[in-house]
Design a protein around this motif. Structure first.
Motif, short mmCIF file in Angstrom:
data_model
loop_
_atom_site.label_atom_id
_atom_site.label_comp_id
_atom_site.label_asym_id
_atom_site.label_seq_id
_atom_site.Cartn_x
_atom_site.Cartn_y
_atom_site.Cartn_z
N GLY A 173 0.78 -1.22 0.00
CA GLY A 173 0.00 0.00 0.00
C GLY A 173 0.82 1.27 0.00
N VAL A 174 2.15 1.16 0.08
CA VAL A 174 3.02 2.32 0.11
C VAL A 174 3.38 2.72 -1.32
N HIS A 175 3.37 4.00 -1.60
CA HIS A 175 3.68 4.49 -2.94
C HIS A 175 5.09 4.02 -3.35
N PRO A 176 5.25 3.51 -4.56
CA PRO A 176 6.57 3.01 -5.00
C PRO A 176 7.70 4.02 -4.83
N ASN A 177 7.40 5.32 -4.99
CA ASN A 177 8.45 6.33 -4.86
C ASN A 177 9.02 6.41 -3.45
N LEU A 178 8.28 5.91 -2.45
CA LEU A 178 8.74 5.98 -1.07
C LEU A 178 9.53 4.74 -0.64
N ARG A 179 9.50 3.70 -1.46
CA ARG A 179 10.15 2.45 -1.04
C ARG A 179 11.67 2.58 -0.96
N ALA A 180 12.26 3.30 -1.92
CA ALA A 180 13.70 3.51 -1.86
C ALA A 180 14.09 4.32 -0.63
N GLU A 181 13.25 5.29 -0.28
CA GLU A 181 13.52 6.08 0.92
C GLU A 181 13.41 5.22 2.18
N MET A 182 12.44 4.28 2.20
CA MET A 182 12.32 3.39 3.34
C MET A 182 13.56 2.51 3.48
N VAL A 183 14.08 2.03 2.35
CA VAL A 183 15.30 1.23 2.38
C VAL A 183 16.43 2.03 3.02
N ALA A 184 16.59 3.28 2.60
CA ALA A 184 17.67 4.12 3.14
C ALA A 184 17.51 4.35 4.64
N ILE A 185 16.27 4.60 5.07
CA ILE A 185 16.00 4.82 6.50
C ILE A 185 16.34 3.57 7.31
N LEU A 186 15.87 2.40 6.85
CA LEU A 186 16.11 1.16 7.59
C LEU A 186 17.59 0.82 7.64
N LYS A 187 18.31 1.12 6.57
CA LYS A 187 19.75 0.84 6.57
C LYS A 187 20.48 1.74 7.56
N ARG A 188 20.00 2.96 7.72
CA ARG A 188 20.63 3.83 8.72
C ARG A 188 20.45 3.27 10.13
N TYR A 189 19.28 2.74 10.41
CA TYR A 189 19.06 2.13 11.72
C TYR A 189 19.88 0.84 11.87
N ARG A 190 20.00 0.09 10.79
CA ARG A 190 20.87 -1.09 10.83
C ARG A 190 22.30 -0.69 11.17
N ASP A 191 22.77 0.38 10.54
CA ASP A 191 24.14 0.84 10.80
C ASP A 191 24.32 1.27 12.25
N ALA A 192 23.20 1.63 12.90
CA ALA A 192 23.25 1.99 14.32
C ALA A 192 23.11 0.78 15.23
N GLY A 193 23.00 -0.43 14.63
CA GLY A 193 22.98 -1.66 15.42
C GLY A 193 21.67 -2.38 15.49
N VAL A 194 20.60 -1.85 14.87
CA VAL A 194 19.29 -2.50 14.92
C VAL A 194 19.26 -3.67 13.93
N ALA A 195 18.86 -4.84 14.40
CA ALA A 195 18.64 -5.98 13.51
C ALA A 195 17.21 -5.92 12.99
N ILE A 196 17.01 -6.35 11.73
CA ILE A 196 15.70 -6.26 11.12
C ILE A 196 15.35 -7.58 10.45
N LEU A 197 14.15 -8.07 10.73
CA LEU A 197 13.61 -9.27 10.11
C LEU A 197 12.36 -8.85 9.37
N VAL A 198 12.30 -9.09 8.05
CA VAL A 198 11.21 -8.53 7.26
C VAL A 198 10.55 -9.60 6.40
N VAL A 199 9.22 -9.69 6.53
CA VAL A 199 8.39 -10.52 5.64
C VAL A 199 7.90 -9.61 4.53
N GLU A 200 8.16 -9.98 3.29
CA GLU A 200 7.84 -9.08 2.18
C GLU A 200 7.71 -9.86 0.88
N HIS A 201 6.81 -9.39 0.00
CA HIS A 201 6.64 -9.99 -1.32
C HIS A 201 7.32 -9.19 -2.42
#
Length: 252
Positions: A173-201
């Motif tokens: 349901g998220v606009h495709p233009n925002l998906r790349a931005e979400m990737v960048a945001i989540l990677k920043r949190y990963r770089d801060a030490g957050v582990a992420i487990l994602v179910v996705e199609h």
């Protein structure tokens, strides 16, 4: 090598005679982003539910930061540092978007945060801007579109400072233009030490975000691989398409 944060050993779950998880084993390291993939009904969502305490397991062990959490309540699992989102996030009718994000801090700062007078919060404003929610910040959270609710749920989960963030179809349901931005945001949190487990199609999202994938089929794990190895794995292709396909004939 980063230490294991989450570890599942021989985890099984059945609903009546139907075994949904069959002695599965996998782990997630600190600061790692792992995708849980598989066709509908393969067991990946059930795996997320037993990890987060929303379903009991029949057998096996689930450890988070060396603490056993199998069959623990969702509240206890959250206290151990695991925060999750849902496919269809529900939002309160009497709270604005900004208030929902402010309340998200209560997981790490205590309930006083919910009842404290609003103060300028740089992290909160940054999240509103990053997830394109600034223009709706003072609207009722329940009035958002489905995609905006999904964005708010992810932002609120990040706000709570998790050790392990579990995302259930975050781009639906998220606009495709925002998906790349979400990737960048989540990677920043990963770089801060957050582990992420994602179910996705969304395979493009997975390829851009994840370093490793775990693929389910009929309650079993059939592959541990990088995203770019998925289409070259005949078991993975067969699981998604329901038949064996010669290498090079299709892509996921």
């Amino acid at each position: 090598m980063a230490a294991k944060l989450l570890e599942l050993k021989d985890v099984s779950k059945a609903f009546g005679a139907h075994r949904v998880l069959n002695a599965i084993n996998f782990n997630v390291a600190e600061g790692e982003i792992v995708g849980l993939l598989g066709p509908n009904g393969s067991g990946k969502s059930t795996a997320l539910n037993v990890i987060s305490g929303f379903l009991p397991v029949d057998s096996g062990s689930i450890r988070l930061a060396n603490a056993e959490i199998a069959n623990a309540s969702p509240q206890r699992v959250t206290m151990q540092g695991l925060v999750r989102t849902f496919q269809l996030p529900a939002m309160p009718h009497k709270m604005t978007v900004r208030e929902v994000l402010q309340a998200g801090e209560s997981r790490k700062a205590g309930l006083r945060t919910i009842f404290s007078p609003f103060r300028f919060d740089e992290e909160l404003e940054t999240l509103l801007e990053a997830f394109r929610l600034t223009h709706v910040a003072d609207l009722s959270a329940s009035a958002l579109s489905g995609g905006q609710k999904k964005l708010l749920s992810v932002a609120t989960a990040l706000r709570s400072n998790p050790r392990l963030l579990c995302l259930d179809e975050p781009t639906a349901g998220v606009h495709p233009n925002l998906r790349a931005e979400m990737v960048a945001i989540l990677k920043r949190y990963r770089d801060a030490g957050v582990a992420i487990l994602v179910v996705e199609h969304d395979m493009l999202f997975i390829r851009d975000l994840c370093s490793r994938c775990i693929v389910f089929d009929r309650g079993e794990i059939i592959a541990h691989c990088t995203p770019r190895e998925l289409e070259d794995n005949p078991r993975v292709v067969e699981a998604y398409l329901g038949k064996a396909v010669e290498k090079g004939k299709t892509t996921l």
